[in-house]
Design an enzyme around this catalytic site. Sequence first.
Site, PDB file in Angstrom:
ATOM      1  N   SER A 179      20.511  -5.813 -10.293  1.00 31.18           N
ATOM      2  CA  SER A 179      21.645  -5.136 -10.919  1.00 31.18           C
ATOM      3  C   SER A 179      22.129  -3.979 -10.051  1.00 31.18           C
ATOM      4  O   SER A 179      23.325  -3.754  -9.912  1.00 31.18           O
ATOM      5  CB  SER A 179      21.252  -4.610 -12.300  1.00 31.18           C
ATOM      6  OG  SER A 179      20.986  -5.667 -13.184  1.00 31.18           O
ATOM      7  N   GLU A 180      21.187  -3.213  -9.470  1.00 37.21           N
ATOM      8  CA  GLU A 180      21.569  -2.084  -8.621  1.00 37.21           C
ATOM      9  C   GLU A 180      20.587  -1.910  -7.476  1.00 37.21           C
ATOM     10  O   GLU A 180      19.385  -2.130  -7.628  1.00 37.21           O
ATOM     11  CB  GLU A 180      21.589  -0.763  -9.417  1.00 37.21           C
ATOM     12  CG  GLU A 180      22.519  -0.743 -10.590  1.00 37.21           C
ATOM     13  CD  GLU A 180      23.983  -0.643 -10.234  1.00 37.21           C
ATOM     14  OE1 GLU A 180      24.298  -0.380  -9.048  1.00 37.21           O
ATOM     15  OE2 GLU A 180      24.808  -0.830 -11.144  1.00 37.21           O
ATOM     16  N   THR A 181      21.132  -1.493  -6.350  1.00 37.19           N
ATOM     17  CA  THR A 181      20.350  -0.961  -5.241  1.00 37.19           C
ATOM     18  C   THR A 181      20.816   0.471  -5.019  1.00 37.19           C
ATOM     19  O   THR A 181      22.007   0.719  -4.834  1.00 37.19           O
ATOM     20  CB  THR A 181      20.543  -1.785  -3.962  1.00 37.19           C
ATOM     21  OG1 THR A 181      20.028  -3.109  -4.174  1.00 37.19           O
ATOM     22  CG2 THR A 181      19.820  -1.153  -2.782  1.00 37.19           C
TER      23      THR A 181
END
Length: 270
Positions: A46-48
């Site tokens: 979903s996120e880095t």
Amino acid sequence: MLNLPLYQVDAFTDRLFGGNPAAVVPVPEFPADALMQSIATENNLSETAFVVIRGKGKFDIRWFTPTQEVRLCGHATLAAAHVLYKSGGKDLDKLRFRTTSAGTIAVTPLAEAGTYRMAFPTDVPEKTRAGKKLRGALAGLNPKEVYKGTDDLIVVLKNERQVRSLQPNFHIVAQLKRRGLIVTAPGDEVDFVSRCFYPAYGIDEDPVTGSAHTVLTPLWAKKLKKKHLTARQVSTRGGQITCELRGKKVHLTGQAITYLAGQLLLDRLD
């Protein structure tokens, strides 16, 4: 080109394989946007989060989904704070993350291991109407109320069962001209529950969304007439968040646990 450390952390959970996984990449300075996006796309989480150390307890942070950069991300901030605290910052009583467009986020490690309290700007929702496209996105389910926040549309449903059973039309959700869609209702065992959908950002359903609770907290604080709230995002992985409304700030408390530590072999790009 330098090789870089990479961590993967499960956020808003006290157990592996729960909560929302985020990648954390500490960097001496931010790489080119195209490279950060390529790394995030490769990670396919979903996120880095990319983090630059500016001084003792002071950091810059940016977040990328598999398809684009976002203005604000809660679970990857929690993951970044956990990595930095565990890998040398245990003498810090506060970590401050400067963002590109969401101000500075202060994170406080708490006494319970792996637990952190984050202070975000309050996002007060505005009531709006449910248009035809939104009703199509909800697959015919009738919302009780609809609100809009800075980033997302928020739909209030009747009960937790409706939130859990919803099967949204992701193609239509991606056309809503907002970052995404949040559905929420009173919880059976917590104050409120939610699910969050961001297909326009490469994420059909986000497991646990900290930023969504910056708008859900003032919404439910007003409805329930209380400032301390318990919340659960009822995705498949699920996650627990303690929320507190403090004027212009929303405090979100959650746990995190490291799943993976490795290295990005970027010298192979040369």
